[in-house]
Write an enzyme that holds these catalytic residues in place. Structure first.
Site, PDB file in Angstrom:
ATOM      1  NE  ARG A  15      -1.153   2.402   2.917  1.00  0.00           N
ATOM      2  CZ  ARG A  15      -0.571   3.472   3.427  1.00  0.00           C
ATOM      3  NH1 ARG A  15      -0.440   4.564   2.698  1.00  0.00           N
ATOM      4  NH2 ARG A  15      -0.076   3.470   4.651  1.00  0.00           N
ATOM      5  CG  HIS A 213       7.717   7.149   5.901  1.00  0.00           C
ATOM      6  ND1 HIS A 213       7.635   6.812   4.576  1.00  0.00           N
ATOM      7  CD2 HIS A 213       6.485   6.919   6.418  1.00  0.00           C
ATOM      8  CE1 HIS A 213       6.407   6.407   4.288  1.00  0.00           C
ATOM      9  NE2 HIS A 213       5.682   6.463   5.394  1.00  0.00           N
ATOM     10  CB  CYS A 244       3.361  10.201   1.260  1.00  0.00           C
ATOM     11  SG  CYS A 244       1.748  11.006   1.229  1.00  0.00           S
TER      12      CYS A 244
HETATM   13  N1  COA Z   1     -13.344   4.428  -3.567  1.00  0.00           N
HETATM   14  C1  COA Z   1     -13.868   4.550  -4.818  1.00  0.00           C
HETATM   15  N2  COA Z   1     -14.499   5.633  -5.259  1.00  0.00           N
HETATM   16  C2  COA Z   1     -14.656   6.659  -4.406  1.00  0.00           C
HETATM   17  C3  COA Z   1     -14.132   6.612  -3.104  1.00  0.00           C
HETATM   18  C4  COA Z   1     -13.446   5.449  -2.691  1.00  0.00           C
HETATM   19  N3  COA Z   1     -12.925   5.342  -1.467  1.00  0.00           N
HETATM   20  N4  COA Z   1     -14.401   7.783  -2.496  1.00  0.00           N
HETATM   21  C5  COA Z   1     -15.071   8.551  -3.382  1.00  0.00           C
HETATM   22  N5  COA Z   1     -15.221   7.870  -4.536  1.00  0.00           N
HETATM   23  C6  COA Z   1     -15.861   8.341  -5.760  1.00  0.00           C
HETATM   24  C7  COA Z   1     -17.223   8.954  -5.496  1.00  0.00           C
HETATM   25  O1  COA Z   1     -18.210   7.961  -5.523  1.00  0.00           O
HETATM   26  C8  COA Z   1     -17.339   9.944  -6.606  1.00  0.00           C
HETATM   27  O2  COA Z   1     -17.650   9.262  -7.799  1.00  0.00           O
HETATM   28  P1  COA Z   1     -18.498   9.937  -8.971  1.00  0.00           P
HETATM   29  O3  COA Z   1     -17.660  11.076  -9.488  1.00  0.00           O
HETATM   30  O4  COA Z   1     -18.655   8.843  -9.980  1.00  0.00           O
HETATM   31  O5  COA Z   1     -19.769  10.385  -8.331  1.00  0.00           O
HETATM   32  C9  COA Z   1     -15.927  10.476  -6.778  1.00  0.00           C
HETATM   33  O6  COA Z   1     -15.077   9.427  -6.270  1.00  0.00           O
HETATM   34  C10 COA Z   1     -15.676  11.760  -6.022  1.00  0.00           C
HETATM   35  O7  COA Z   1     -16.095  11.598  -4.665  1.00  0.00           O
HETATM   36  P2  COA Z   1     -15.781  12.652  -3.530  1.00  0.00           P
HETATM   37  O8  COA Z   1     -16.388  12.193  -2.259  1.00  0.00           O
HETATM   38  O9  COA Z   1     -16.133  14.027  -4.022  1.00  0.00           O
HETATM   39  O10 COA Z   1     -14.205  12.492  -3.359  1.00  0.00           O
HETATM   40  P3  COA Z   1     -13.066  13.583  -3.598  1.00  0.00           P
HETATM   41  O11 COA Z   1     -12.858  13.763  -5.058  1.00  0.00           O
HETATM   42  O12 COA Z   1     -13.302  14.781  -2.730  1.00  0.00           O
HETATM   43  O13 COA Z   1     -11.805  12.788  -3.011  1.00  0.00           O
HETATM   44  C11 COA Z   1     -10.923  11.182  -1.450  1.00  0.00           C
HETATM   45  C12 COA Z   1     -11.757  12.445  -1.636  1.00  0.00           C
HETATM   46  C13 COA Z   1     -10.809  10.965   0.050  1.00  0.00           C
HETATM   47  C14 COA Z   1     -11.642  10.028  -2.087  1.00  0.00           C
HETATM   48  C15 COA Z   1      -9.544  11.370  -2.115  1.00  0.00           C
HETATM   49  O14 COA Z   1      -9.002  12.587  -1.729  1.00  0.00           O
HETATM   50  C16 COA Z   1      -8.585  10.247  -1.747  1.00  0.00           C
HETATM   51  O15 COA Z   1      -8.731   9.126  -2.212  1.00  0.00           O
HETATM   52  N6  COA Z   1      -7.577  10.516  -0.904  1.00  0.00           N
HETATM   53  C17 COA Z   1      -6.627   9.516  -0.435  1.00  0.00           C
HETATM   54  C18 COA Z   1      -5.288   9.771  -1.034  1.00  0.00           C
HETATM   55  C19 COA Z   1      -4.305   8.725  -0.573  1.00  0.00           C
HETATM   56  O16 COA Z   1      -4.507   7.540  -0.729  1.00  0.00           O
HETATM   57  N7  COA Z   1      -3.172   9.186  -0.009  1.00  0.00           N
HETATM   58  C20 COA Z   1      -2.140   8.350   0.415  1.00  0.00           C
HETATM   59  C21 COA Z   1      -2.442   7.566   1.628  1.00  0.00           C
HETATM   60  S1  COA Z   1      -2.033   8.384   3.143  1.00  0.00           S
HETATM   61 ZN    ZN Z   2       3.581   6.041   5.494  1.00  0.00          ZN
END
Ligand code: COA
Ligand code: ZN
Length: 317
Positions: A15, A213, A244
């Site tokens: 991950r 890290h 990250c």
């Molecule tokens: N898995 C799959 N799809 C997801 C999802 C998830 N966990 N969360 C949201 N979505 C989809 C929604 O259903 C929506 O779909 P649509 O456009 O077809 O309606 C779209 O994504 C946007 O949803 P929204 O709630 O507005 O999300 P966002 O665009 O504001 O993004 C996060 C928020 C949290 C999903 C995003 O910022 C993220 O994934 N961050 C994690 C980053 C990461 O992994 N960092 C490293 C680890 S520390």
């Molecule tokens: Zn980490």
């Protein structure tokens, strides 16, 4: 597998490591990596992240990877989730533990999951309620992750009081355990020891894990400091793969193989066979020939006469 260990090591390379690798790591190779590390005795593996494909394309095969991981006897299968949608996906495929992520610093949380810390906590509360209302999901563990707990690339120093506040909010919301993370590799051992001593004093019996890290070379020193404060669970990634995408300049997690060596050499049983663990690096080297792989034990081999703490137990199995 996990009963006779002193310290639990948790592989996060699939991950934390793969999320910053652009090339898609083929699904059969992810599964081979998980199988080989489970066979080497690693008790817990974070096998994927339930994030949108448009955010990180590496995890489009999450369901398939989880399904194969659940076939590994005795392996605790965990996955990262950033929101409720991710939790629903994780519950549906039967992950044992979901690692929810919130940064202590507001700006990093906004950059990473696009919401305030308070909104992240509120969403965690909803996830715990969802779990508790569904009999088939009730046994899924929820871990509260505290990213940037020792410093932030955007805000600089992070107040330990803010760390405690988020930790307490998680516990009140139903977290089974907490993972305190030096996401960007700012921590030093004195800071780590003070932090865990304080959290243990204030929180009581909540299980605490350390996530470090090695960005500034203090990863294993920080593990040692956390051990002194009584922490017995640590994340690491094989060959130090990681970083990250939202923390500029971040490098990999602490090296799993070196962590196992340190713990076993100190007389602490991990349940992991070091030789078998080091051999798993070949899978990463084959799939990611361009990626730098780290690790002192892989390079220098264990010292002559090295006797792992768990050697007797493994030989008896
Ligand atoms: N898995 C799959 N799809 C997801 C999802 C998830 N966990 N969360 C949201 N979505 C989809 C929604 O259903 C929506 O779909 P649509 O456009 O077809 O309606 C779209 O994504 C946007 O949803 P929204 O709630 O507005 O999300 P966002 O665009 O504001 O993004 C996060 C928020 C949290 C999903 C995003 O910022 C993220 O994934 N961050 C994690 C980053 C990461 O992994 N960092 C490293 C680890 S520390
Ligand atoms: Zn980490």
């Amino acid at each position: 597998m996990t009963t006779d260990i002193d310290v639990k090591v948790r592989e996060v390379g699939l991950r934390d490591g793969l999320q910053s690798v652009q090339a898609f790591f083929p699904t059969p190779s992810k599964i081979a990596w998980i199988e080989a590390e489970a066979a080497a005795g690693v008790p817990e593996i974070e096998v994927c992240s339930f994030v949108p494909a448009k955010v990180i394309a590496q995890f489009t095969d999450a369901a398939e990877v989880v399904e194969a991981s659940l076939q590994q006897t005795g392996l605790e299968v965990s996955a990262l989730i950033p929101n409720k949608k991710g939790a629903e996906r994780g519950f549906e495929v039967g992950v044992h533990k979901l690692n929810y992520v919130t940064s202590v610093s507001e700006s990093h949380n906004m950059a990473n999951v696009r919401r305030t810390v308070a909104d992240s906590v509120a969403a965690f509360r909803d996830i715990a309620a969802l779990r508790d209302q569904n009999p088939e999901w009730r046994n899924v563990k929820l871990a509260g992750g505290l990213s940037t707990a020792f410093g932030c690339t955007i805000e600089g120093p992070v107040d330990p009081v803010a760390v405690l506040k988020l930790a307490q909010a998680y516990v009140e919301a139903g977290a089974d355990e907490l993972s305190v993370a030096d996401t960007v590799g700012y921590a030093n051992p004195a800071q780590v020891k003070d932090m865990f001593v304080m959290l243990k004093r204030e929180l009581g019996d909540v299980p605490l894990a350390g996530h470090f890290h090695d960005t500034r070379g203090l990863g294993l020193a920080n593990v040692h400091a956390a051990l002194e404060a009584g922490v017995r669970e640590f994340d690491a990634s094989l060959a130090g793969l990681g970083g990250c995408p939202f923390a500029p300049g971040a490098t990999g997690n602490i090296v799993m193989d070196d962590l196992v060596f340190m713990l076993e050499a100190m007389g602490m049983k991990t349940g992991v066979d070091l030789d078998r663990l080091v051999a798993v690096r070949d899978i990463i080297a084959r799939e990611l020939p361009e990626e730098p792989l780290y690790g002192a034990i892989a390079r220098a081999k264990p010292p002559k006469g090295f006797h792992p703490a768990g050697a007797g137990r493994q030989a008896a199995e």
